[in-house]
Structures are given as structure tokens and as C-alpha cells.
Design an enzyme around this catalytic site. Structure first.
Site, mmCIF file in Angstrom:
data_model
loop_
_atom_site.group_PDB
_atom_site.id
_atom_site.type_symbol
_atom_site.label_atom_id
_atom_site.label_comp_id
_atom_site.label_asym_id
_atom_site.label_seq_id
_atom_site.Cartn_x
_atom_site.Cartn_y
_atom_site.Cartn_z
ATOM 1 N N ASP A 119 -9.657 0.714 -4.888
ATOM 2 C CA ASP A 119 -10.401 1.803 -5.516
ATOM 3 C C ASP A 119 -10.850 1.332 -6.907
ATOM 4 O O ASP A 119 -10.013 0.974 -7.736
ATOM 5 C CB ASP A 119 -9.495 3.029 -5.644
ATOM 6 C CG ASP A 119 -10.220 4.266 -6.175
ATOM 7 O OD1 ASP A 119 -11.299 4.110 -6.791
ATOM 8 O OD2 ASP A 119 -9.702 5.368 -5.986
ATOM 9 N N LYS A 141 -13.785 6.409 -13.222
ATOM 10 C CA LYS A 141 -13.524 7.334 -14.333
ATOM 11 C C LYS A 141 -12.156 7.125 -14.968
ATOM 12 O O LYS A 141 -11.836 7.778 -15.957
ATOM 13 C CB LYS A 141 -13.649 8.769 -13.843
ATOM 14 C CG LYS A 141 -15.056 9.138 -13.373
ATOM 15 C CD LYS A 141 -15.125 10.594 -12.932
ATOM 16 C CE LYS A 141 -16.530 10.959 -12.475
ATOM 17 N NZ LYS A 141 -16.624 12.384 -12.042
ATOM 18 N N ASP A 167 0.860 -1.179 0.000
ATOM 19 C CA ASP A 167 0.000 0.000 0.000
ATOM 20 C C ASP A 167 0.899 1.234 0.000
ATOM 21 O O ASP A 167 2.073 1.144 0.368
ATOM 22 C CB ASP A 167 -0.922 0.014 1.226
ATOM 23 C CG ASP A 167 -2.217 0.787 0.973
ATOM 24 O OD1 ASP A 167 -3.272 0.154 0.851
ATOM 25 O OD2 ASP A 167 -2.161 2.033 0.887
#
Length: 237
Positions: free
Chosen positions: A130, A134, A81
Site C-alpha cells: 500500500d 496520505k 502479512d
């Protein structure tokens, strides 16, 4: 920046299980640990043994990484991460528990090929990342990212995707189809396969109880809201 975050960042530097390369060190060059995670991290730093390595991408606080490593001590696990304050939780838990088969890596996944060598990783988990509605090219199961994984995942290695995003689930199924990959299992409602008594109606899922029993913070939150959890697994060749 809050005082709590500063304290976590300072403590992160003390964790033997947490690797934090600088961005400029891995942007255009290989990290010294590339190809040496078993020998230099799991064996030398943590006092463990060389074993097959599973990577969790976008691991957040590391709940999945920690739980899988606890369930399957014969494998080594690396949670990846970019958020240091999140990784602090997983690294602290692993350190306090004396876990020898858990490591964490703070880096952008775009730089992942500077950190893992060909055939170094056996399996990949992507959990509640996530969905990038878009920006499809930024999705962790986009063709561009699959090409990155091919460079370090062993031939025929498995990629798991567990997410609340139906859009990301369907998108990934289409990528798997377009690339002619071997789909091992897919469902748009994971918990719909288990009844109140705990019976699971799928041989594949019954063989992977961790899919039900290991839950991240976000997964618990989505389930409490009645949102279905999707899952799919495929072999990357």
C-alpha cells in the site's frame, strides 16, 4: 465473516509453515521464535536446513515468496502479512509442495522487531505494498520503518522495492538520498529495460532475472493495464 474465510482460518492452524502470534504477545514483548527462525522453524518444523533468510513484507498471497524460494533453494524465505485469508494461499501451496525453505508470518509489520533478532535477516523485499498516499509515515520505506529493519537486517543487507506507485518510488529514492544509503539500482519503468526479444540493457537487471520472471497477481494486473512497474534496491546501513 464468510464461510470461506472461516474455513481458511481453521486450515491455517494446521500449517507447520505458518506462524500466527497474537497481537498482545508481540506488541510489547519478544516472541520465542526471535533469533530462532532457522533452528525452530526451517530445521525443526519443516525439516530443512539453516540458510540465509529473505523476508518479503506485505506478501499477500505469497506468490513472490514461493517463486523466489523455488528458484533459490539454498535460501530460506519468510512472507509477512496481516491478512490470514491471503496467507492461506501461500501456506497451502508451500505445504502441498513439501517446501522446506518457505515460512509465513501473520503479524503487523509494526511489531516486526519482536519477531526477528539482530543480524537474523539477510535481505528484504517490499512488493506492491500500500503506497499510503496520505500517511507517509506508514510507508514501508519510511525512515521509521527503515529504523525497524536496521535492528534485524544484517549490516549492508539489501532492501528491494517493486511497485506500481511512482510516488512511493520517488519518495523512497529521496529517503535513500537523505540517509546517505548506497543505491544499487533504480528505474521508474522496469520492463522498459527488456525488448521484445528478451534482451536486457542493464547488467544489474540481467543478473536478477527474477525481477521480470516473478510476478504477483497485482503486478500482472498493472502490466495488463499498461502501467509501468518501478524498482529500486539499496543497502541499509
Amino acid at each position: 465473516m464468510g464461510k470461506g474465510k472461516l474455513q481458511k482460518f481453521a486450515e491455517n492452524k494446521t500449517f507447520a509453515c505458518l506462524v500466527q502470534p497474537q497481537a498482545d504477545e508481540v506488541m510489547n514483548a519478544d516472541d520465542p521464535l526471535k533469533g530462532r527462525w532457522n533452528s525452530d522453524v526451517f530445521c525443526s518444523r519443516l525439516g530443512g536446513v539453516a540458510s540465509p533468510i529473505t523476508v518479503e513484507l506485505g506478501c499477500g498471497k505469497g506468490e513472490y515468496t514461493i517463486d523466489l524460494a523455488t528458484r533459490i533453494p539454498s535460501h530460506n524465505y519468510i512472507g509477512v502479512d496481516i491478512k490470514g485469508a491471503r496467507l492461506w494461499r501461500g501456506a497451502k501451496t508451500a505445504t502441498e509442495s513439501g517446501m522446506k525453505n518457505v515460512a509465513f508470518l501473520r503479524t503487523r509489520i509494526e511489531f516486526i522487531n519482536s519477531l526477528f533478532a539482530p543480524d537474523e535477516i539477510d535481505e528484504i523485499w517490499v512488493t506492491f505494498c500500500d503506497p499510503q498516499p496520505k500517511k507517509p509515515n506508514k510507508r514501508l520505506t519510511s525512515p521509521a520503518f527503515l529504523d525497524r529493519y536496521r535492528k534485524f537486517l544484517k549490516k549492508g543487507g539489501t532492501v528491494h522495492l517493486k511497485t506500481d506507485s511512482q510516488d512511493l518510488h520517488e519518495y523512497t529514492l529521496e529517503v535513500v538520498k537523505q540517509q546517505g544509503l548506497e543505491l544499487l539500482f533504480a528505474t521508474n519503468d522496469l520492463y522498459g529495460h527488456r525488448d521484445a526479444s528478451g534482451h536486457i540493457d542493464s547488467d544489474y537487471l540481467a543478473a536478477h532475472p527474477e525481477l521480470f520472471e516473478v510476478q504477483t497477481h497485482y503486478e500482472k494486473m498493472f502490466l495488463s493495464q499498461g502501467m509501468p512497474i518501478t524498482y529500486l534496491a539499496f543497502r541499509l546501513v
